[in-house]
Design a protein around this motif. Sequence first.
Motif, PDB file in Angstrom:
ATOM      1  N   TRP A  86       0.811  -1.214   0.000  1.00  0.00           N
ATOM      2  CA  TRP A  86       0.000   0.000   0.000  1.00  0.00           C
ATOM      3  C   TRP A  86       0.848   1.269   0.000  1.00  0.00           C
ATOM      4  O   TRP A  86       0.319   2.373   0.102  1.00  0.00           O
ATOM      5  CB  TRP A  86      -0.908   0.035   1.213  1.00  0.00           C
ATOM      6  CG  TRP A  86      -2.024  -0.970   1.190  1.00  0.00           C
ATOM      7  CD1 TRP A  86      -2.295  -1.879   0.220  1.00  0.00           C
ATOM      8  CD2 TRP A  86      -3.003  -1.144   2.194  1.00  0.00           C
ATOM      9  NE1 TRP A  86      -3.383  -2.631   0.571  1.00  0.00           N
ATOM     10  CE2 TRP A  86      -3.848  -2.193   1.784  1.00  0.00           C
ATOM     11  CE3 TRP A  86      -3.262  -0.533   3.402  1.00  0.00           C
ATOM     12  CZ2 TRP A  86      -4.913  -2.631   2.533  1.00  0.00           C
ATOM     13  CZ3 TRP A  86      -4.327  -0.960   4.146  1.00  0.00           C
ATOM     14  CH2 TRP A  86      -5.156  -2.002   3.721  1.00  0.00           C
ATOM     15  N   ALA A  87       2.163   1.161  -0.107  1.00  0.00           N
ATOM     16  CA  ALA A  87       3.059   2.315   0.015  1.00  0.00           C
ATOM     17  C   ALA A  87       2.805   3.367  -1.065  1.00  0.00           C
ATOM     18  O   ALA A  87       2.842   4.566  -0.789  1.00  0.00           O
ATOM     19  CB  ALA A  87       4.509   1.856  -0.028  1.00  0.00           C
ATOM     20  N   ALA A  88       2.547   2.943  -2.287  1.00  0.00           N
ATOM     21  CA  ALA A  88       2.296   3.909  -3.369  1.00  0.00           C
ATOM     22  C   ALA A  88       1.033   4.719  -3.077  1.00  0.00           C
ATOM     23  O   ALA A  88       1.011   5.946  -3.284  1.00  0.00           O
ATOM     24  CB  ALA A  88       2.172   3.182  -4.693  1.00  0.00           C
ATOM     25  N   TYR A  89       0.010   4.065  -2.584  1.00  0.00           N
ATOM     26  CA  TYR A  89      -1.235   4.770  -2.265  1.00  0.00           C
ATOM     27  C   TYR A  89      -1.042   5.733  -1.092  1.00  0.00           C
ATOM     28  O   TYR A  89      -1.575   6.839  -1.088  1.00  0.00           O
ATOM     29  CB  TYR A  89      -2.347   3.762  -1.944  1.00  0.00           C
ATOM     30  CG  TYR A  89      -2.605   2.798  -3.063  1.00  0.00           C
ATOM     31  CD1 TYR A  89      -3.167   3.222  -4.260  1.00  0.00           C
ATOM     32  CD2 TYR A  89      -2.273   1.462  -2.927  1.00  0.00           C
ATOM     33  CE1 TYR A  89      -3.404   2.331  -5.294  1.00  0.00           C
ATOM     34  CE2 TYR A  89      -2.507   0.557  -3.961  1.00  0.00           C
ATOM     35  CZ  TYR A  89      -3.068   1.011  -5.137  1.00  0.00           C
ATOM     36  OH  TYR A  89      -3.299   0.125  -6.152  1.00  0.00           O
ATOM     37  N   ALA A  90      -0.290   5.303  -0.101  1.00  0.00           N
ATOM     38  CA  ALA A  90      -0.039   6.155   1.059  1.00  0.00           C
ATOM     39  C   ALA A  90       0.785   7.381   0.678  1.00  0.00           C
ATOM     40  O   ALA A  90       0.514   8.489   1.143  1.00  0.00           O
ATOM     41  CB  ALA A  90       0.677   5.368   2.153  1.00  0.00           C
ATOM     42  N   SER A  91       1.777   7.202  -0.182  1.00  0.00           N
ATOM     43  CA  SER A  91       2.595   8.331  -0.623  1.00  0.00           C
ATOM     44  C   SER A  91       1.776   9.322  -1.430  1.00  0.00           C
ATOM     45  O   SER A  91       1.879  10.539  -1.248  1.00  0.00           O
ATOM     46  CB  SER A  91       3.768   7.846  -1.475  1.00  0.00           C
ATOM     47  OG  SER A  91       4.587   7.009  -0.714  1.00  0.00           O
ATOM     48  N   PHE A  92       0.953   8.806  -2.330  1.00  0.00           N
ATOM     49  CA  PHE A  92       0.085   9.679  -3.126  1.00  0.00           C
ATOM     50  C   PHE A  92      -0.899  10.422  -2.236  1.00  0.00           C
ATOM     51  O   PHE A  92      -1.108  11.623  -2.383  1.00  0.00           O
ATOM     52  CB  PHE A  92      -0.663   8.871  -4.172  1.00  0.00           C
ATOM     53  CG  PHE A  92      -1.531   9.713  -5.059  1.00  0.00           C
ATOM     54  CD1 PHE A  92      -0.976  10.500  -6.049  1.00  0.00           C
ATOM     55  CD2 PHE A  92      -2.907   9.735  -4.875  1.00  0.00           C
ATOM     56  CE1 PHE A  92      -1.788  11.284  -6.848  1.00  0.00           C
ATOM     57  CE2 PHE A  92      -3.721  10.515  -5.666  1.00  0.00           C
ATOM     58  CZ  PHE A  92      -3.154  11.296  -6.666  1.00  0.00           C
ATOM     59  N   GLY A  93      -1.491   9.726  -1.286  1.00  0.00           N
ATOM     60  CA  GLY A  93      -2.431  10.373  -0.365  1.00  0.00           C
ATOM     61  C   GLY A  93      -1.764  11.417   0.496  1.00  0.00           C
ATOM     62  O   GLY A  93      -2.345  12.476   0.780  1.00  0.00           O
ATOM     63  N   ALA A  94      -0.530  11.163   0.911  1.00  0.00           N
ATOM     64  CA  ALA A  94       0.183  12.140   1.731  1.00  0.00           C
ATOM     65  C   ALA A  94       0.473  13.405   0.937  1.00  0.00           C
ATOM     66  O   ALA A  94       0.332  14.527   1.458  1.00  0.00           O
ATOM     67  CB  ALA A  94       1.486  11.532   2.240  1.00  0.00           C
ATOM     68  N   MET A  95       0.872  13.255  -0.307  1.00  0.00           N
ATOM     69  CA  MET A  95       1.158  14.441  -1.118  1.00  0.00           C
ATOM     70  C   MET A  95      -0.107  15.216  -1.454  1.00  0.00           C
ATOM     71  O   MET A  95      -0.092  16.440  -1.517  1.00  0.00           O
ATOM     72  CB  MET A  95       1.878  14.038  -2.410  1.00  0.00           C
ATOM     73  CG  MET A  95       3.325  13.773  -2.194  1.00  0.00           C
ATOM     74  SD  MET A  95       4.139  15.277  -1.644  1.00  0.00           S
ATOM     75  CE  MET A  95       5.276  14.598  -0.486  1.00  0.00           C
ATOM     76  N   THR A  96      -1.214  14.536  -1.693  1.00  0.00           N
ATOM     77  CA  THR A  96      -2.442  15.257  -1.998  1.00  0.00           C
ATOM     78  C   THR A  96      -3.013  15.933  -0.759  1.00  0.00           C
ATOM     79  O   THR A  96      -3.751  16.908  -0.881  1.00  0.00           O
ATOM     80  CB  THR A  96      -3.507  14.324  -2.617  1.00  0.00           C
ATOM     81  OG1 THR A  96      -3.765  13.261  -1.716  1.00  0.00           O
ATOM     82  CG2 THR A  96      -3.040  13.790  -3.935  1.00  0.00           C
ATOM     83  N   SER A  97      -2.664  15.438   0.423  1.00  0.00           N
ATOM     84  CA  SER A  97      -3.167  16.083   1.636  1.00  0.00           C
ATOM     85  C   SER A  97      -2.496  17.424   1.902  1.00  0.00           C
ATOM     86  O   SER A  97      -3.019  18.244   2.647  1.00  0.00           O
ATOM     87  CB  SER A  97      -2.949  15.158   2.843  1.00  0.00           C
ATOM     88  OG  SER A  97      -1.583  15.100   3.175  1.00  0.00           O
ATOM     89  N   LEU A  98      -1.344  17.635   1.296  1.00  0.00           N
ATOM     90  CA  LEU A  98      -0.657  18.908   1.479  1.00  0.00           C
ATOM     91  C   LEU A  98      -1.282  19.967   0.632  1.00  0.00           C
ATOM     92  O   LEU A  98      -1.270  21.107   0.878  1.00  0.00           O
ATOM     93  CB  LEU A  98       0.823  18.777   1.133  1.00  0.00           C
ATOM     94  CG  LEU A  98       1.588  17.800   2.008  1.00  0.00           C
ATOM     95  CD1 LEU A  98       3.011  17.685   1.497  1.00  0.00           C
ATOM     96  CD2 LEU A  98       1.603  18.251   3.448  1.00  0.00           C
TER      97      LEU A  98
END
Length: 69
Positions: A57-69
């Motif tokens: 799930w790392a790719a999804y978590a990284s994408f979600g973290a960047m979109t949360s900014l």
Amino acid sequence: MAEPRAAGPGAPGPGRPETLLERVKSVRALDLEVASRASIAVVVPLVVLVLLGRIDWAAYASFGAMTSL
């Protein structure tokens, strides 16, 4: 008295740092705050996924973290 410098595309303008030390001093606290918040937003979810054993799930978590900014 110092000689005037030639103005050109590579010449530093007024308010523009000239040396590396001046560039480092010109870094504002806000820039460091934004960078630290972005790195924390990415690292924390990835560490949680590693601890849970869900690296897939790392790719999804990284994408979600960047979109949360």
